[in-house]
Design a protein around this motif. Structure first.
Motif, mmCIF file in Angstrom:
data_model
loop_
_atom_site.group_PDB
_atom_site.id
_atom_site.type_symbol
_atom_site.label_atom_id
_atom_site.label_comp_id
_atom_site.label_asym_id
_atom_site.label_seq_id
_atom_site.Cartn_x
_atom_site.Cartn_y
_atom_site.Cartn_z
ATOM 1 N N LEU A 48 48.733 14.490 -10.479
ATOM 2 C CA LEU A 48 49.655 13.315 -10.673
ATOM 3 C C LEU A 48 51.137 13.399 -10.506
ATOM 4 O O LEU A 48 51.842 12.638 -9.822
ATOM 5 C CB LEU A 48 49.170 12.552 -12.174
ATOM 6 C CG LEU A 48 49.937 11.469 -12.358
ATOM 7 C CD1 LEU A 48 49.319 10.400 -11.263
ATOM 8 C CD2 LEU A 48 49.366 10.907 -13.743
ATOM 9 N N ALA A 49 51.658 14.536 -10.834
ATOM 10 C CA ALA A 49 53.122 14.907 -10.865
ATOM 11 C C ALA A 49 53.332 14.857 -9.198
ATOM 12 O O ALA A 49 54.322 14.571 -8.783
ATOM 13 C CB ALA A 49 53.462 16.317 -11.571
ATOM 14 N N GLY A 50 52.485 15.719 -8.568
ATOM 15 C CA GLY A 50 52.832 16.125 -7.188
ATOM 16 C C GLY A 50 52.859 14.566 -6.337
ATOM 17 O O GLY A 50 53.474 14.160 -5.560
ATOM 18 N N PHE A 51 51.898 13.811 -6.770
ATOM 19 C CA PHE A 51 51.803 12.331 -6.240
ATOM 20 C C PHE A 51 52.995 11.434 -6.510
ATOM 21 O O PHE A 51 53.697 10.882 -5.777
ATOM 22 C CB PHE A 51 50.443 11.576 -6.749
ATOM 23 C CG PHE A 51 50.173 10.191 -6.321
ATOM 24 C CD1 PHE A 51 50.225 9.930 -4.989
ATOM 25 C CD2 PHE A 51 51.000 9.168 -7.133
ATOM 26 C CE1 PHE A 51 49.958 8.720 -4.536
ATOM 27 C CE2 PHE A 51 50.604 7.994 -6.852
ATOM 28 C CZ PHE A 51 50.175 7.600 -5.574
ATOM 29 N N ILE A 52 53.323 11.591 -7.669
ATOM 30 C CA ILE A 52 54.716 10.838 -8.112
ATOM 31 C C ILE A 52 56.021 11.413 -7.388
ATOM 32 O O ILE A 52 56.642 10.298 -6.948
ATOM 33 C CB ILE A 52 55.007 10.870 -9.568
ATOM 34 C CG1 ILE A 52 53.790 9.944 -10.476
ATOM 35 C CG2 ILE A 52 56.271 10.271 -10.165
ATOM 36 C CD1 ILE A 52 53.823 10.198 -12.010
ATOM 37 N N ILE A 53 55.812 12.511 -7.427
ATOM 38 C CA ILE A 53 57.200 13.201 -6.618
ATOM 39 C C ILE A 53 56.948 12.923 -5.088
ATOM 40 O O ILE A 53 58.187 12.323 -4.572
ATOM 41 C CB ILE A 53 57.364 14.536 -6.941
ATOM 42 C CG1 ILE A 53 57.757 14.940 -8.429
ATOM 43 C CG2 ILE A 53 58.338 15.526 -5.909
ATOM 44 C CD1 ILE A 53 57.377 16.356 -8.906
ATOM 45 N N TYR A 54 55.807 13.033 -4.511
ATOM 46 C CA TYR A 54 55.714 12.740 -3.051
ATOM 47 C C TYR A 54 55.837 11.159 -2.786
ATOM 48 O O TYR A 54 56.674 11.143 -1.587
ATOM 49 C CB TYR A 54 54.256 13.137 -2.708
ATOM 50 C CG TYR A 54 53.987 12.881 -1.364
ATOM 51 C CD1 TYR A 54 54.247 13.528 -0.209
ATOM 52 C CD2 TYR A 54 53.230 11.629 -1.058
ATOM 53 C CE1 TYR A 54 54.236 13.127 1.169
ATOM 54 C CE2 TYR A 54 52.811 11.286 0.360
ATOM 55 C CZ TYR A 54 53.369 12.066 1.281
ATOM 56 O OH TYR A 54 53.246 11.876 2.343
ATOM 57 N N SER A 55 55.524 10.528 -3.604
ATOM 58 C CA SER A 55 55.765 8.826 -3.329
ATOM 59 C C SER A 55 56.933 8.365 -3.676
ATOM 60 O O SER A 55 57.231 7.347 -3.647
ATOM 61 C CB SER A 55 54.522 8.112 -4.021
ATOM 62 O OG SER A 55 54.675 8.235 -5.457
ATOM 63 N N GLY A 56 57.956 9.219 -4.348
ATOM 64 C CA GLY A 56 59.158 8.784 -4.721
ATOM 65 C C GLY A 56 59.420 7.919 -5.888
ATOM 66 O O GLY A 56 60.077 7.121 -5.986
ATOM 67 N N LYS A 57 58.342 7.720 -6.655
ATOM 68 C CA LYS A 57 58.223 7.031 -7.935
ATOM 69 C C LYS A 57 58.773 7.728 -9.228
ATOM 70 O O LYS A 57 58.830 7.054 -10.207
ATOM 71 C CB LYS A 57 56.739 6.612 -8.144
ATOM 72 C CG LYS A 57 56.110 5.796 -7.024
ATOM 73 C CD LYS A 57 54.737 5.546 -7.357
ATOM 74 C CE LYS A 57 54.108 4.623 -6.350
ATOM 75 N NZ LYS A 57 52.840 4.315 -6.679
ATOM 76 N N TRP A 58 59.425 8.897 -9.108
ATOM 77 C CA TRP A 58 59.891 9.641 -10.283
ATOM 78 C C TRP A 58 61.085 8.775 -10.874
ATOM 79 O O TRP A 58 61.982 8.524 -9.958
ATOM 80 C CB TRP A 58 60.325 11.206 -9.945
ATOM 81 C CG TRP A 58 60.770 11.824 -11.221
ATOM 82 C CD1 TRP A 58 62.235 11.918 -11.296
ATOM 83 C CD2 TRP A 58 60.226 12.225 -12.169
ATOM 84 N NE1 TRP A 58 62.536 12.472 -12.659
ATOM 85 C CE2 TRP A 58 61.232 12.736 -13.152
ATOM 86 C CE3 TRP A 58 58.986 12.274 -12.796
ATOM 87 C CZ2 TRP A 58 61.000 13.248 -14.514
ATOM 88 C CZ3 TRP A 58 58.379 12.769 -13.962
ATOM 89 C CH2 TRP A 58 59.682 13.253 -14.809
#
Length: 143
Positions: A48-58
């Protein structure tokens, strides 16, 4: 990723929940259920952390409102408790019995949403909720 309807996401959730039960039952062999839950949680966190960082949602979670933080914390506690209980049940019982009883959460959500969120299901919705409850008894409890 284009936004699809809630039903698509709900069906995918059901599919992944079913796979969770099967994969977990196989993976629990010879492993303590609490330790397995921790391992699963670490994997979820990383993905989930990877997905959030990758999608620019952090964004900074410390900027969440106090109400959002409080309820997300309560939700996290409830999720953790649910996972611990679910994995222990899977360790002790058959997946085909554990999963239907776990779905009693559908009935409880409807009741709690009625009481706390003011949601008002139609008579047809209540019939469906009652049928789910009956299904839990028939499939999981086998009374």
């Amino acid at each position: 990723m284009p936004e699809t309807g809630w039903l698509t996401w709900a069906l995918l959730s059901a599919l992944f929940a079913a796979l969770t039960a099967i994969f977990a039952k196989i993976g629990l062999e010879g492993i303590d259920s609490d330790l397995a839950t921790l391992g699963r949680t670490v994997i979820i966190l990383l993905i989930l952390a990877g997905f959030i960082i990758y999608s620019g949602k952090w964004t900074n979670p410390l900027k969440f409102s106090p109400k959002a933080l409080a309820f997300l914390t309560l939700s996290g506690i409830a999720t953790g408790a649910s996972w611990v209980c679910y994995f222990r049940a899977l360790k002790l019982g058959e997946a085909s019995k554990v999963a239907p009883v776990d779905k009693l959460s559908l009935v409880l959500v409807a009741i709690l949403a009625f009481v706390f969120l003011g949601e008002r299901p139609s008579n047809m919705d209540w019939l469906g909720i009652l049928l789910v409850a009956a299904g839990v008894v028939l499939l999981g409890l086998r009374l």
